[in-house]
Design an enzyme around this catalytic site. Structure first.
Site, short mmCIF file in Angstrom:
data_model
loop_
_atom_site.label_atom_id
_atom_site.label_comp_id
_atom_site.label_asym_id
_atom_site.label_seq_id
_atom_site.Cartn_x
_atom_site.Cartn_y
_atom_site.Cartn_z
N TYR A 166 64.61 65.51 48.22
CA TYR A 166 65.31 64.62 49.16
C TYR A 166 66.01 65.45 50.25
O TYR A 166 65.95 65.11 51.44
CB TYR A 166 66.30 63.80 48.34
CG TYR A 166 67.13 62.80 49.06
CD1 TYR A 166 66.58 61.62 49.57
CD2 TYR A 166 68.51 62.98 49.20
CE1 TYR A 166 67.38 60.68 50.20
CE2 TYR A 166 69.31 62.05 49.82
CZ TYR A 166 68.74 60.90 50.32
OH TYR A 166 69.52 59.96 50.94
N LYS A 170 65.08 65.17 54.19
CA LYS A 170 66.09 64.78 55.17
C LYS A 170 66.28 65.87 56.24
O LYS A 170 66.46 65.56 57.41
CB LYS A 170 67.41 64.46 54.48
CG LYS A 170 67.37 63.17 53.64
CD LYS A 170 66.99 61.96 54.46
CE LYS A 170 67.40 60.64 53.83
NZ LYS A 170 66.90 59.48 54.62
#
Ligand SMILES: NC(=O)c1ccc[n+]([C@@H]2O[C@H](COP(=O)([O-])OP(=O)(O)OC[C@H]3O[C@@H](n4cnc5c(N)ncnc54)[C@H](O)[C@@H]3O)[C@@H](O)[C@H]2O)c1
Length: 300
Positions: A166, A170
């Site tokens: 993640y 991002k």
């Protein structure tokens, strides 16, 4: 007069949490909104038309204009059709907000390929897919004030230990945003990131556990609605001066991150001698890094 009168927005992940709050605000401010949401479980891998439909029903009941869309943002061709649907039904596209997301947490040494690929796919490829097709429309329809608003995370900016997939996805989106900020200005497009903090299903497990903020459904400071003001501002025509930036929003705060800057440099006129480079780095960089590295146990 609404702040977004006459403007058209596509919001991915608009069926729940922060995306739904953004969609409802934009519609209340006069925008026509395509509410995209696959209705995926938090870890991906399923679908449900309900969440997007419910948001659209709420918007329409309040007198707004919205369309529900169940496209999976990871599907390049389907996203092209979604952008065509928005421009076809509403006549134009001004604002693209990439909110859709999933999490599949794990330590890096235990993470399997599916955990990695699925998170990169939804966040990074999904954001590429929508920008790719929206920007082609903007290139063919110059003269507007177009906006890209991408959702990123403190997980990447600060380096969450249990979210390597993640965090990478991002920060990939941050790089993609910087690139778009530099490439699309000539077409009237700005591109910025929002790093939110909000109590949603994604953070519900933190309820009562954080020592720094009160994650609870009753705390208005940490509501999804409290992330919306800077998103609204970035969507407006008057924010045309603001490009290629990351803004943190939530828990009652709105903050501007600095963009990466070189803080210290050592130089040679010719070929580096390894020992000279190592010694100069030890001196100059240690002095420059005045705070201990929070991600390294051995640093001082
Ligand atoms: N809540 C927070 O504190 C927080 C913190 C940092 C970053 N974020 C980011 O903010 C965004 C919104 O998060 P949230 O807390 O509202 O989460 P949420 O789970 O409530 O909403 C995310 C939505 O994305 C949708 N979605 C998932 N995969 C999709 C796909 N392939 N195609 C289309 N839609 C899909 C889901 O169905 C869901 O409705 C996410 O990008 C998240 O990573 C949230």
């Amino acid at each position: 007069m609404g702040k977004l009168d006459g403007r058209v927005a596509v919001i991915t992940g608009g069926g729940r949490g922060i995306g739904a709050a953004v969609a409802e605000c934009f519609a209340a401010e006069g925008a026509s909104v395509l509410v995209n949401d696959l209705g995926a479980p938090m870890e991906g891998g399923g679908s449900d038309a309900g969440p997007a439909q419910e948001v659209v029903e709420r918007i329409n009941a309040a007198g707004g204009k919205a369309l529900a869309d169940g496209t999976d943002v990871t599907n390049f061709e389907a996203v092209e059709a979604m952008i065509q649907r928005a421009t076809g039904e509403f006549g134009r596209l001004d604002i693209l907000v990439n909110v859709a997301g999933i999490i599949r947490d794990g330590m890096i040494f235990k993470m399997d390929e599916t955990q990695w690929d699925s998170v990169i796919d939804v966040h990074l490829k999904g954001t590429f897919n929508t920008i790719r097709h929206a920007s082609a429309w903007w290139r063919a329809n110059r003269g507007g004030q177009y906006r890209i608003i991408n959702f990123v995370s403190g997980s990447g900016l600060y380096g969450s230990p249990t979210q390597p997939n993640y965090a990478a996805a991002k920060m990939g989106i941050v790089g993609l945003t910087f690139s778009c900020a530099n490439s699309l200005g000539g077409y009237g497009v700005t591109a910025n990131c929002i790093a939110p903090i909000a109590f949603t299903r994604m953070t519900a497990s933190l309820e009562g556990k954080s020592t720094v903020m009160d994650y609870s459904p009753d705390n208005p400071r940490i509501s999804a609605e409290n992330v919306v003001p800077p998103v609204l501002y970035l969507a407006m025509e008057q924010s045309d001066w603001l490009n290629g930036r990351v803004i943190e929003a939530g828990n009652g705060k709105i903050g501007l991150f600095s963009n990466p800057v070189m803080t210290r440099q050592i130089m040679t006129d010719g070929l580096w001698d390894n020992d000279v480079a190592i010694n100069e780095m030890e001196t100059a960089f240690r002095e420059a890094i005045y705070q201990p590295n929070p991600f390294s146990r051995s640093s001082t």
